[in-house]
Design a protein around this motif. Structure first.
Motif, PDB file in Angstrom:
ATOM      1  N   ALA A   6       0.526   6.390  -5.663  1.00 41.23           N
ATOM      2  CA  ALA A   6       1.463   5.769  -7.253  1.00 41.23           C
ATOM      3  C   ALA A   6       2.001   4.533  -7.079  1.00 41.23           C
ATOM      4  CB  ALA A   6       1.840   7.062  -7.752  1.00 41.23           C
ATOM      5  N   LEU A   7       1.434   3.483  -6.378  1.00 43.14           N
ATOM      6  CA  LEU A   7       2.664   2.594  -5.838  1.00 43.14           C
ATOM      7  C   LEU A   7       1.083   0.915  -5.533  1.00 43.14           C
ATOM      8  CD1 LEU A   7       4.126   3.976  -2.596  1.00 43.14           C
ATOM      9  CD2 LEU A   7       5.159   4.057  -5.129  1.00 43.14           C
ATOM     10  N   ASP A   8       1.656   0.369  -6.097  1.00 40.44           N
ATOM     11  CA  ASP A   8       0.770  -1.013  -6.056  1.00 40.44           C
ATOM     12  C   ASP A   8       0.652  -1.101  -4.902  1.00 40.44           C
ATOM     13  OD1 ASP A   8       2.892  -3.223  -5.143  1.00 40.44           O
ATOM     14  OD2 ASP A   8       3.523  -2.536  -7.718  1.00 40.44           O
ATOM     15  N   VAL A   9      -0.001  -1.927  -4.797  1.00 43.93           N
ATOM     16  CA  VAL A   9      -1.190  -2.516  -3.225  1.00 43.93           C
ATOM     17  C   VAL A   9      -0.106  -2.739  -2.922  1.00 43.93           C
ATOM     18  CG1 VAL A   9      -2.521  -3.791  -2.619  1.00 43.93           C
ATOM     19  CG2 VAL A   9      -3.193  -2.922  -4.702  1.00 43.93           C
ATOM     20  N   THR A  10       0.809  -3.787  -3.202  1.00 39.19           N
ATOM     21  CA  THR A  10       2.057  -5.058  -2.492  1.00 39.19           C
ATOM     22  C   THR A  10       2.894  -3.213  -1.592  1.00 39.19           C
ATOM     23  OG1 THR A  10       2.064  -6.183  -3.982  1.00 39.19           O
ATOM     24  CG2 THR A  10       3.288  -6.922  -1.122  1.00 39.19           C
ATOM     25  N   VAL A  11       3.154  -3.147  -2.817  1.00 35.55           N
ATOM     26  CA  VAL A  11       4.533  -1.394  -2.032  1.00 35.55           C
ATOM     27  C   VAL A  11       3.863  -0.480  -1.906  1.00 35.55           C
ATOM     28  CG1 VAL A  11       5.787  -0.117  -3.311  1.00 35.55           C
ATOM     29  CG2 VAL A  11       5.916  -2.269  -4.201  1.00 35.55           C
ATOM     30  N   GLN A  12       2.006  -0.635  -1.422  1.00 35.01           N
ATOM     31  CA  GLN A  12       1.598   1.161  -0.881  1.00 35.01           C
ATOM     32  C   GLN A  12       1.434  -0.042   0.727  1.00 35.01           C
ATOM     33  OE1 GLN A  12      -2.190   1.866  -2.543  1.00 35.01           O
ATOM     34  NE2 GLN A  12      -3.310   1.472  -0.464  1.00 35.01           N
ATOM     35  N   ALA A  13       1.483  -0.998   1.570  1.00 26.52           N
ATOM     36  CA  ALA A  13       1.412  -1.338   2.619  1.00 26.52           C
ATOM     37  C   ALA A  13       2.652  -1.505   3.168  1.00 26.52           C
ATOM     38  CB  ALA A  13       0.987  -3.679   2.653  1.00 26.52           C
ATOM     39  N   GLN A  14       3.632  -1.566   2.500  1.00 27.05           N
ATOM     40  CA  GLN A  14       5.380  -1.727   3.164  1.00 27.05           C
ATOM     41  C   GLN A  14       5.262  -0.018   3.530  1.00 27.05           C
ATOM     42  OE1 GLN A  14       7.465  -3.174  -0.359  1.00 27.05           O
ATOM     43  NE2 GLN A  14       7.164  -5.228   0.269  1.00 27.05           N
ATOM     44  N   ILE A  15       4.654   0.703   2.658  1.00 26.65           N
ATOM     45  CA  ILE A  15       4.610   2.335   2.897  1.00 26.65           C
ATOM     46  C   ILE A  15       4.666   2.772   4.469  1.00 26.65           C
ATOM     47  CG2 ILE A  15       4.608   4.918   1.576  1.00 26.65           C
ATOM     48  CD1 ILE A  15       6.933   2.937   0.875  1.00 26.65           C
ATOM     49  N   LEU A  16       3.039   2.619   4.357  1.00 22.91           N
ATOM     50  CA  LEU A  16       2.115   2.818   5.047  1.00 22.91           C
ATOM     51  C   LEU A  16       2.247   2.083   6.395  1.00 22.91           C
ATOM     52  CD1 LEU A  16      -1.570   1.362   3.901  1.00 22.91           C
ATOM     53  CD2 LEU A  16      -0.224   3.878   4.105  1.00 22.91           C
ATOM     54  N   LYS A  17       3.017   0.982   6.555  1.00 19.46           N
ATOM     55  CA  LYS A  17       3.874   0.402   7.515  1.00 19.46           C
ATOM     56  C   LYS A  17       4.882   0.848   8.028  1.00 19.46           C
ATOM     57  CE  LYS A  17       5.981  -3.722   9.749  1.00 19.46           C
ATOM     58  NZ  LYS A  17       6.901  -2.945  10.388  1.00 19.46           N
ATOM     59  N   LEU A  18       6.060   1.694   7.252  1.00 18.89           N
ATOM     60  CA  LEU A  18       6.877   2.566   6.857  1.00 18.89           C
ATOM     61  C   LEU A  18       6.881   3.481   8.162  1.00 18.89           C
ATOM     62  CD1 LEU A  18       9.770   3.055   7.211  1.00 18.89           C
ATOM     63  CD2 LEU A  18       9.599   4.580   5.156  1.00 18.89           C
ATOM     64  N   LEU A  19       5.138   4.219   7.467  1.00 18.14           N
ATOM     65  CA  LEU A  19       4.565   5.288   8.033  1.00 18.14           C
ATOM     66  C   LEU A  19       4.443   5.460   9.340  1.00 18.14           C
ATOM     67  CD1 LEU A  19       3.300   7.387   4.686  1.00 18.14           C
ATOM     68  CD2 LEU A  19       5.326   7.993   6.175  1.00 18.14           C
ATOM     69  N   LYS A  20       3.662   4.645   9.928  1.00 15.86           N
ATOM     70  CA  LYS A  20       3.797   3.526  11.056  1.00 15.86           C
ATOM     71  C   LYS A  20       4.385   3.648  12.147  1.00 15.86           C
ATOM     72  CE  LYS A  20      -0.567   0.498  12.148  1.00 15.86           C
ATOM     73  NZ  LYS A  20      -1.452   0.264  11.326  1.00 15.86           N
ATOM     74  N   ASP A  21       5.624   2.846  11.826  1.00 14.08           N
ATOM     75  CA  ASP A  21       6.565   2.758  12.556  1.00 14.08           C
ATOM     76  C   ASP A  21       6.974   4.469  12.592  1.00 14.08           C
ATOM     77  OD1 ASP A  21       6.126   0.192  12.318  1.00 14.08           O
ATOM     78  OD2 ASP A  21       7.522  -0.293  10.677  1.00 14.08           O
ATOM     79  N   LEU A  22       7.566   4.769  12.080  1.00 13.54           N
ATOM     80  CA  LEU A  22       8.048   6.474  11.760  1.00 13.54           C
ATOM     81  C   LEU A  22       7.380   6.839  12.789  1.00 13.54           C
ATOM     82  CD1 LEU A  22       9.286   6.894   8.214  1.00 13.54           C
ATOM     83  CD2 LEU A  22      10.537   6.286  10.608  1.00 13.54           C
ATOM     84  N   GLN A  23       6.892   7.332  12.590  1.00 18.46           N
ATOM     85  CA  GLN A  23       5.348   7.623  13.367  1.00 18.46           C
ATOM     86  C   GLN A  23       5.204   7.436  15.120  1.00 18.46           C
ATOM     87  OE1 GLN A  23       1.349   7.113  14.058  1.00 18.46           O
ATOM     88  NE2 GLN A  23       1.102   9.120  15.471  1.00 18.46           N
ATOM     89  N   VAL A  24       4.763   6.028  15.331  1.00 21.67           N
ATOM     90  CA  VAL A  24       5.031   5.465  16.926  1.00 21.67           C
ATOM     91  C   VAL A  24       6.358   5.809  17.427  1.00 21.67           C
ATOM     92  CG1 VAL A  24       4.817   3.722  18.001  1.00 21.67           C
ATOM     93  CG2 VAL A  24       2.997   4.243  16.342  1.00 21.67           C
TER      94      VAL A  24
END
Ligand SMILES: Nc1ncnc2c1ncn2[C@@H]1O[C@H](COP(=O)(O)OP(=O)(O)O)[C@@H](O)[C@H]1O
Ligand SMILES: [Mg+2]
Length: 294
Positions: free
Chosen positions: A205-223
């Motif tokens: 549901a998010l625009d592309v820039t925000v989508q990239a930030q959320i993906l980065k956050l999920l990856k950081d949290l996961q690691v």
């Protein structure tokens, strides 16, 4: 199986203990075995199997209606009673489909947590966001002190990089942007430090820039937290950014699964090749319409 070489002395008791515990540690955190889901005569998911190791992200990709959400809801036992579910889902050695509703409730939002696609509908519009994160804690730790509760809420808000948590936990969902609302839902999902996070189209549901930030956050949290994650999307390009391995679903079947590089460089199934062909790349000809995948 070959028997262990015999030892010249009596085996100390602790050796048996180590042998007994070792297989538990190396087993996958989650194993889905021959799972099928039907709604009446409609078969939504047919005999799928996959696993997720501790600390690993599995991407589940497929077009709309292929059975991705039904699969994730089955894992949390959140399908409507009309759904017929067969097969086995094992989480940390426990068979989830066999657990009592009460034990399952204790797992949900605690060791297994989920973030949903729609940040606006998943949040309560008339409750401050801090109180909503606090509710997720209280559901599993009703005895927590007010001070510890506030600390947990603020820590979770910090973890997902929400701005100024000390001053903003009393604000309402509409006072945040779409990307920030998705961060609030992620904070609710991670506040109890789950071992497995299920993210069902968390950025669609998010625009592309925000989508990239959320993906980065999920990856950081996961690691950072060694989280295992089931990351669901209809978009293979998005899945490839976060997943270690990918399972491709079509019409309720998993048609192919494997490490993300292998899937990209040598896709085996025609449907995977079709998904790859529809993903835009830097080399895509912008004058050509995308292959019609959905
Ligand atoms: N509660 C339900 N009742 C009846 N059919 C459902 C229900 N939920 C999902 N389905 C059907 O199951 C199939 C898989 O749906 P879903 O898992 O939501 O797909 P995806 O998440 O991949 O888009 C679809 O055909 C959908 O219509
Ligand atoms: Mg879905």
């Amino acid at each position: 199986m070959a028997s262990a070489p015999s030892l010249p002395y009596k085996t100390p008791a602790y050796v048996h203990k180590i042998r007994y515990h070792a297989p538990v540690d190396i087993a996958p955190l989650l194993t889905v075995d021959h799972l099928s889901i039907a709604f009446g005569s409609h078969r939504a998911v047919t005999d799928i199997s996959f696993h997720i190791n501790a600390g690993e992200t599995l991407g589940l990709v497929g077009e709309s209606g292929s059975g991705k959400s039904a699969t994730s809801l089955a894992m949390l036992r959140l399908l409507p009673p009309s759904a017929q579910v067969t097969g086995n889902i094992s989480f940390s050695g426990e068979s989830l489909l066999a657990l009592s509703p009460e034990t399952m409730r204790r797992h949900r939002g605690h060791s297994l947590a989920m973030i949903f696609q729609e940040p606006m509908t998943a949040l309560n519009p008339v409750m401050p966001i801090g109180a909503q994160i606090a509710e997720a804690v209280l559901a599993h730790h009703p005895q927590v002190s007010r001070k510890a509760l506030k600390e947990k809420v603020i820590e979770a808000m910090n973890q997902v990089a929400l701005p100024d948590p000390e001053n903003r936990f009393g604000d309402y969902p509409h006072q945040f942007s779409g990307g920030q609302r998705q961060r609030i839902l992620i904070a609710m999902a991670i506040v109890n430090q789950p071992r497995l996070l299920i993210a069902d189209e968390p950025t669609t549901a998010l625009d592309v820039t925000v989508q990239a930030q959320i993906l980065k956050l999920l990856k950081d949290l996961q690691v950072r937290h060694q989280l295992a994650m089931l990351f669901i999307s209809h978009d293979l390009a998005v899945v490839a950014q976060v997943a270690n391995r990918v399972a491709v679903m079509q019409h309720g079947n998993i048609v192919e699964q494997g490490p993300v590089q292998a899937l990209f460089h040598a896709p085996q199934h025609p449907y995977t090749r079709k998904l790859l062909a529809s993903a835009p790349t830097m080399r895509s000809d912008r004058n050509q319409p995308l292959a019609n995948m959905l």
